[in-house]
Design a protein around this motif. Structure first.
Motif, PDB file in Angstrom:
ATOM      1  N   PRO A  71       0.798  -1.223   0.000  1.00  0.00           N
ATOM      2  CA  PRO A  71       0.000   0.000   0.000  1.00  0.00           C
ATOM      3  C   PRO A  71       0.836   1.281   0.000  1.00  0.00           C
ATOM      4  O   PRO A  71       0.449   2.273  -0.618  1.00  0.00           O
ATOM      5  CB  PRO A  71      -0.839  -0.121   1.274  1.00  0.00           C
ATOM      6  N   LYS A  72       1.979   1.263   0.690  1.00  0.00           N
ATOM      7  CA  LYS A  72       2.805   2.471   0.739  1.00  0.00           C
ATOM      8  C   LYS A  72       3.247   2.903  -0.649  1.00  0.00           C
ATOM      9  O   LYS A  72       3.322   4.096  -0.947  1.00  0.00           O
ATOM     10  CB  LYS A  72       4.038   2.250   1.622  1.00  0.00           C
ATOM     11  N   ARG A  73       3.555   1.960  -1.504  1.00  0.00           N
ATOM     12  CA  ARG A  73       4.001   2.300  -2.852  1.00  0.00           C
ATOM     13  C   ARG A  73       2.863   2.908  -3.670  1.00  0.00           C
ATOM     14  O   ARG A  73       3.098   3.775  -4.517  1.00  0.00           O
ATOM     15  CB  ARG A  73       4.568   1.069  -3.564  1.00  0.00           C
ATOM     16  N   PHE A  74       1.664   2.493  -3.409  1.00  0.00           N
ATOM     17  CA  PHE A  74       0.515   3.019  -4.154  1.00  0.00           C
ATOM     18  C   PHE A  74       0.117   4.404  -3.646  1.00  0.00           C
ATOM     19  O   PHE A  74      -0.037   5.342  -4.429  1.00  0.00           O
ATOM     20  CB  PHE A  74      -0.667   2.060  -4.042  1.00  0.00           C
ATOM     21  N   PHE A  75      -0.057   4.549  -2.337  1.00  0.00           N
ATOM     22  CA  PHE A  75      -0.568   5.797  -1.788  1.00  0.00           C
ATOM     23  C   PHE A  75       0.521   6.839  -1.533  1.00  0.00           C
ATOM     24  O   PHE A  75       0.212   8.022  -1.369  1.00  0.00           O
ATOM     25  CB  PHE A  75      -1.347   5.520  -0.496  1.00  0.00           C
ATOM     26  N   ARG A  76       1.778   6.402  -1.508  1.00  0.00           N
ATOM     27  CA  ARG A  76       2.894   7.337  -1.321  1.00  0.00           C
ATOM     28  C   ARG A  76       3.896   7.187  -2.469  1.00  0.00           C
ATOM     29  O   ARG A  76       5.101   7.188  -2.274  1.00  0.00           O
ATOM     30  CB  ARG A  76       3.577   7.092   0.022  1.00  0.00           C
ATOM     31  N   TRP A  77       3.375   7.107  -3.678  1.00  0.00           N
ATOM     32  CA  TRP A  77       4.213   6.787  -4.829  1.00  0.00           C
ATOM     33  C   TRP A  77       5.299   7.829  -5.088  1.00  0.00           C
ATOM     34  O   TRP A  77       6.334   7.519  -5.679  1.00  0.00           O
ATOM     35  CB  TRP A  77       3.344   6.607  -6.079  1.00  0.00           C
ATOM     36  N   ARG A  78       5.099   9.066  -4.648  1.00  0.00           N
ATOM     37  CA  ARG A  78       6.122  10.093  -4.874  1.00  0.00           C
ATOM     38  C   ARG A  78       7.450   9.747  -4.204  1.00  0.00           C
ATOM     39  O   ARG A  78       8.495  10.282  -4.590  1.00  0.00           O
ATOM     40  CB  ARG A  78       5.633  11.446  -4.345  1.00  0.00           C
ATOM     41  N   ASN A  79       7.414   8.869  -3.228  1.00  0.00           N
ATOM     42  CA  ASN A  79       8.626   8.506  -2.487  1.00  0.00           C
ATOM     43  C   ASN A  79       9.513   7.504  -3.217  1.00  0.00           C
ATOM     44  O   ASN A  79      10.578   7.151  -2.693  1.00  0.00           O
ATOM     45  CB  ASN A  79       8.242   7.905  -1.126  1.00  0.00           C
ATOM     46  N   TYR A  80       9.088   7.062  -4.400  1.00  0.00           N
ATOM     47  CA  TYR A  80       9.829   5.997  -5.087  1.00  0.00           C
ATOM     48  C   TYR A  80      10.148   6.414  -6.524  1.00  0.00           C
ATOM     49  O   TYR A  80       9.269   6.835  -7.270  1.00  0.00           O
ATOM     50  CB  TYR A  80       9.005   4.701  -5.088  1.00  0.00           C
ATOM     51  N   LYS A  81      11.405   6.270  -6.886  1.00  0.00           N
ATOM     52  CA  LYS A  81      11.816   6.697  -8.226  1.00  0.00           C
ATOM     53  C   LYS A  81      11.260   5.793  -9.320  1.00  0.00           C
ATOM     54  O   LYS A  81      11.301   6.174 -10.494  1.00  0.00           O
ATOM     55  CB  LYS A  81      13.341   6.783  -8.327  1.00  0.00           C
ATOM     56  N   ASP A  82      10.720   4.622  -8.985  1.00  0.00           N
ATOM     57  CA  ASP A  82      10.081   3.774  -9.990  1.00  0.00           C
ATOM     58  C   ASP A  82       8.796   4.414 -10.532  1.00  0.00           C
ATOM     59  O   ASP A  82       8.387   4.119 -11.669  1.00  0.00           O
ATOM     60  CB  ASP A  82       9.735   2.399  -9.407  1.00  0.00           C
ATOM     61  N   TYR A  83       8.157   5.288  -9.735  1.00  0.00           N
ATOM     62  CA  TYR A  83       6.866   5.827 -10.126  1.00  0.00           C
ATOM     63  C   TYR A  83       6.863   7.366 -10.207  1.00  0.00           C
ATOM     64  O   TYR A  83       6.097   7.942 -10.982  1.00  0.00           O
ATOM     65  CB  TYR A  83       5.777   5.403  -9.130  1.00  0.00           C
ATOM     66  N   GLY A  84       7.690   8.005  -9.409  1.00  0.00           N
ATOM     67  CA  GLY A  84       7.705   9.459  -9.352  1.00  0.00           C
ATOM     68  C   GLY A  84       8.994  10.044  -9.889  1.00  0.00           C
ATOM     69  O   GLY A  84       9.767   9.384 -10.589  1.00  0.00           O
ATOM     70  N   THR A  85       9.236  11.291  -9.528  1.00  0.00           N
ATOM     71  CA  THR A  85      10.430  12.002  -9.992  1.00  0.00           C
ATOM     72  C   THR A  85      11.099  12.776  -8.860  1.00  0.00           C
ATOM     73  O   THR A  85      11.894  13.677  -9.097  1.00  0.00           O
ATOM     74  CB  THR A  85      10.055  12.986 -11.120  1.00  0.00           C
TER      75      THR A  85
END
Length: 463
Positions: free
Chosen positions: A241-255
């Motif tokens: 869930p953290k990757r979905f709801f806090r996606w900005r924290n991961y370079k796989d999904y955000g920038t």
């Protein structure tokens, strides 16, 4: 340089009192710290149901909701559909905009509908390219949240798709169309700060929410979150869930902070000074406090070099983000020139001009005998380097939006929908969007490579 960036030119225009010169009618009395009200005139058209633009939202998260709320403040717009991969967000969409809107977890169902004219794309960054291109090819006008792309290499495909489709595509850095940006651009062109020397931009935050630790709903599960679709072309990982709801924290999904925050500053900077962007970046920073599983820094400092062009001198820009600012937080955007500085916000512009000291003071004269000091002073006096007029041209002037101003977010959507109705131009098209995103993303390239990186702002690619 073709642009005449001089205080003399600026003050001469201000003193003429021409109706066409609206930048600083009281600039000669700036030492009195004038406050000047900016104005915005809107068309007051009334649209029938047959004339309205039907809008759909793809990505019903935080920014998607704020975007849609702003879009609906423009006359003649109706939201007819919403898409999200989390079921409860579709329930929230109906709470906000009515039970009659169409909802789905598959964005392709949105694009297949013939009753939709335009879409807002407010998904995680790694989905921007595909959904934007799919939407343009489906004949929809597109408003895409910033940054336009997750990787700069994706930008040309969007530019080509927009041109081929003939549809309007606006990138959503929401302050771009604001009164503040408009006034700053006008002041700069009229030489209010002379030649630009540097930009100072910072954004300090001091809260978990500001550091992207968004709440995770207690019902989050594989049943009501389409996690596989969320991942898309990103590396496959188990449901988290953290990757979905806090996606900005991961370079796989955000920038990271560059794509989320730097890009706003680059949009304003490039717009105000009519620039294509920097040609070099050097970044540093680290993960200092929010060690919650994220793989992007929470403190970032990047220095950029801008080359000399027809619209600006060579200058440097400093971008700083701190997600653990014990000061309590704050932000600033300041253009510093040879003859003044402008602090720019969406609702205001503050212009400060100071007197440049050209005559030596007691500090440097102290090492000479008294008689020599008098000779030196006399020599400088004969040159008449500091006139009474130069002293009168100092002070601060502030332009402020009126209390009933609808705001930069409204103005950006007003620009978007007006372009759709009139087959006109938007203020932030895909080429502009790539230049802003590309410049911002240089910070990530430099940070992870641990070395400076070079960029071609005209061709919009790494050197």
């Amino acid at each position: 340089m073709k642009q005449n960036n001089s205080r003399r030119y600026f003050l001469k225009k201000a003193a003429l009192g021409s109706a066409a010169v609206t930048s600083a009618p009281f600039i000669l009395s700036a030492s009195k710290n004038e406050n000047i009200l900016m104005q915005r005139a809107y068309e007051t058209n009334v649209f029938t149901s047959n004339d309205q633009i039907n809008l759909a939202l793809i990505g019903t998260g935080i920014q998607g909701i704020f975007d849609t709320q702003a879009a609906l403040t423009v006359s003649g717009i109706k939201l007819v559909a919403a898409c999200d991969l989390y079921t409860a967000r579709l329930e929230r969409a109906k709470e906000l905009w009515g039970d009659d809107i169409f909802t789905t977890r598959d964005y392709r169902e949105i694009l297949n509908r013939k009753d939709i004219d335009a879409v807002i794309i407010a998904t995680p960054d790694h989905w921007h390219k595909k959904i934007v291109i799919d939407a343009l090819q489906a004949g929809k006008h597109v408003y895409c949240e910033k940054p336009m792309v997750q990787q700069w290499e994706e930008g040309q495909a969007i530019i080509s798709a927009q041109k081929a489709s003939g549809k309007i595509c606006q990138v959503g850095s929401q302050g771009m169309s604001s009164l503040g940006n408009e006034k700053a651009k006008q002041l700069y062109k009229e030489g209010a700060i002379g030649d630009i020397v540097m930009l100072d931009f910072y954004n300090d935050r001091y809260s978990a929410e500001g550091a992207w630790q968004y709440p995770i709903p207690p019902d989050a599960s594989k049943e009501n979150v389409d996690f596989d679709s969320f991942l898309g072309q990103a590396p496959k990982v188990p449901f988290e869930p953290k990757r979905f709801f806090r996606w900005r924290n991961y370079k796989d999904y955000g920038t990271g902070v560059a794509g989320d925050l730097f890009v706003h500053a680059f949009s304003t900077l490039n717009h105000v000074i009519d620039s294509h962007g920097p040609n070099r970046a050097m970044a540093t920073g680290g993960l200092r406090y929010w060690k919650d599983g994220r793989d992007v820094p929470d403190v970032s400092i990047t220095l950029y070099d801008y080359p000399k062009t027809e619209t600006h001198s060579a200058f440097n820009a400093a971008f700083r983000i701190n997600f653990i600012a014990g000061s309590g937080g704050g932000s600033g955007f300041k253009l510093v020139g040879t003859e003044g500085e402008m602090e720019i916000g969406q609702n205001s512009v503050s212009l400060k001009r100071s007197k440049l000291s050209l005559v030596p003071s007691g500090y440097s004269l102290i090492s000479f005998p008294e008689a020599m000091q008098e000779k030196i002073r006399g020599g400088y006096a004969e040159q008449k380097l500091e006139t009474r007029a130069s002293a009168l041209e100092t002070g601060t002037t502030k332009w402020q939006a009126p209390k009933d101003y609808k705001g930069g977010h409204h103005d950006h959507f007003y620009n978007f929908f007006t372009a759709i109705r009139e087959n006109g131009k938007v203020i932030q098209d895909p080429t502009f969007g790539l230049r802003a995103a590309g410049a911002a993303l240089l910070a990530n390239d430099s940070y992870y490579k641990k070395e400076p990186v070079n960029w071609d702002p005209t061709k919009m690619k790494m050197k």
